[in-house]
Scaffold this active site. Structure first.
Site, PDB file in Angstrom:
ATOM      1  N   GLU A 158      -1.736   1.642   8.114  1.00  0.00           N
ATOM      2  CA  GLU A 158      -1.009   0.503   7.538  1.00  0.00           C
ATOM      3  C   GLU A 158      -1.773  -0.804   7.757  1.00  0.00           C
ATOM      4  OE1 GLU A 158       3.606   2.008   7.601  1.00  0.00           O
ATOM      5  OE2 GLU A 158       2.940   0.748   9.278  1.00  0.00           O
ATOM      6  N   GLU A 268       3.935   8.185   4.535  1.00  0.00           N
ATOM      7  CA  GLU A 268       5.020   7.941   5.481  1.00  0.00           C
ATOM      8  C   GLU A 268       6.297   7.649   4.716  1.00  0.00           C
ATOM      9  OE1 GLU A 268       4.524   5.213   8.699  1.00  0.00           O
ATOM     10  OE2 GLU A 268       2.435   5.765   9.038  1.00  0.00           O
TER      11      GLU A 268
END
Length: 362
Positions: A158, A268
């Site tokens: 991320e 995710e």
């Protein structure tokens, strides 16, 4: 009347067949990094009433892919190189493909924190890129030597705000910041290719948390493209309580696939199977839940089937996989705040979401 009923029946059967089959090569699974820690504290897993190795459970349920995050030198030892190698052997033995998620940190890395490992904090930029290369290559080499070559490697986790702060931090459109970040990413990518003998059997991924944010994702990837970084796939996180609606996700992934000509993975996602505080266990995320997907085992499974539908429908066959985050993170001696988001209940029994993600129907 008979003709109409027959038509409805045939359409229903076709719908079931499509939902039960995933495209050839489509990856489905989860980030199961917590399994060693759960087991070390007394936890276990079961499927259809039978307790067994969790990796074999996932394979039986139709999963074909697992991801492991890796930290440089975590305080408790879990998610380090040693634990990752051991878990990879178990995944390989169960017939599961493997993805590695380098955080390039000693602890959690996400958009709000991307702290450099303690051993790298004082390194100048040139030495830092060397460290990224050496560390990445060392881990991938070790995976290869033991016969568990990763199918994919994420260069950072991320990394919307950059990675390995402060050198690789992004705070603006500053060209110097983008140049630094691109150099760090490129070092990781080169290490993966070199460890693979430049045969390109291991895909490289860039992972952002912009699942429902098309404007933000475009801004980010346009900048990275301008830096000339050559990567293989795009990974996105999508949590409906943080990243918008399912409609936002669908619009974003469809656009990114066409705009950049890259395969797309949602690496995710998560949804609660309960929000019952009376259970006395860990608890997370009750806000912004879609009424169509109630926080029940069946609602969680329905949400996952919808996520699969969205990723599978990405134009040009560019939707390649879905990963659930922390599906195996159940509470043991300590209550885990995420345990109501797992795909196993408090006793470690597989919920319907495990089979839904595997493309199977209960």
């Amino acid at each position: 009347m008979f003709s109409r009923a027959l038509t409805i029946l045939l359409l229903s059967a076709a719908s079931i067949a499509v939902s039960a089959q995933l495209p050839r090569g489509f990856l489905r699974g989860g980030d199961v990094s917590e399994i060693p820690e759960v087991e070390a504290t007394g936890g276990h897993y079961s499927y259809q009433g039978k307790t067994e190795d969790p990796f074999r459970i996932l394979k039986k349920a139709g999963w074909n892919w697992v991801r492991f995050r890796i930290w440089n030198h975590p305080k408790d030892g879990f998610c380090d190189k040693e634990h990752t190698l051991a878990a990879a052997k178990r995944a390989k033995a169960a017939g599961l493909a493997i993805s590695l998620d380098f955080h390039y940190s000693d602890w959690w890395a996400d958009p709000g924190k991307q702290y450099a490992p303690a051993a790298w904090k004082e390194l100048p930029m040139d030495k830092l890129t060397e460290a990224v290369y050496d560390y990445t290559k060392d881990v991938v080499d070790a995976m290869n030597r033991q016969g568990t070559r990763p199918n994919m490697v994420q260069i950072g986790n991320e990394i919307t705000a950059g990675m390995i702060w402060p050198q690789g931090k992004l705070a603006s459109n500053d060209p110097a910041q983008w140049k630094n970040l691109a150099a760090l990413i490129d070092a990781g990518i080169r290490a993966v290719h070199d460890a693979d003998g430049n045969r390109h059997r291991i895909l490289t991924m860039i992972h952002l948390d912009r699942g429902g944010d098309n404007k933000g994702a475009r801004w980010w990837f346009d900048h990275l493209k301008a830096e000339g970084v050559d990567f293989d796939t795009i990974g996105l996180s999508f949590y409906p309580f943080w990243h918008g609606t399912l409609t936002d996700l669908q619009a974003n992934v469809n656009d990114l696939a066409v705009r950049y000509g890259k395969d797309i993975y949602v690496v995710e996602t998560a949804y609660p199977w309960t929000i019952d505080r009376a259970r006395g266990q860990g608890f997370a995320m009750t806000e912004k839940l879609d009424p169509e997907y109630p926080p029940t085992p069946e609602g969680q499974a329905k949400f996952l089937r919808k996520m699969l539908e969205i990723v599978q429908a990405i134009p040009g066959g560019r939707g390649k996989g879905l990963l659930y985050w922390a599906p195996t993170w159940i509470s043991t001696k300590t209550h885990i705040p995420w345990s109501n988001m797992a795909t196993f209940n408090d006793q470690g029994e597989a919920l319907p979401g495990v089979r839904a993600l595997g493309g199977k129907k209960d």
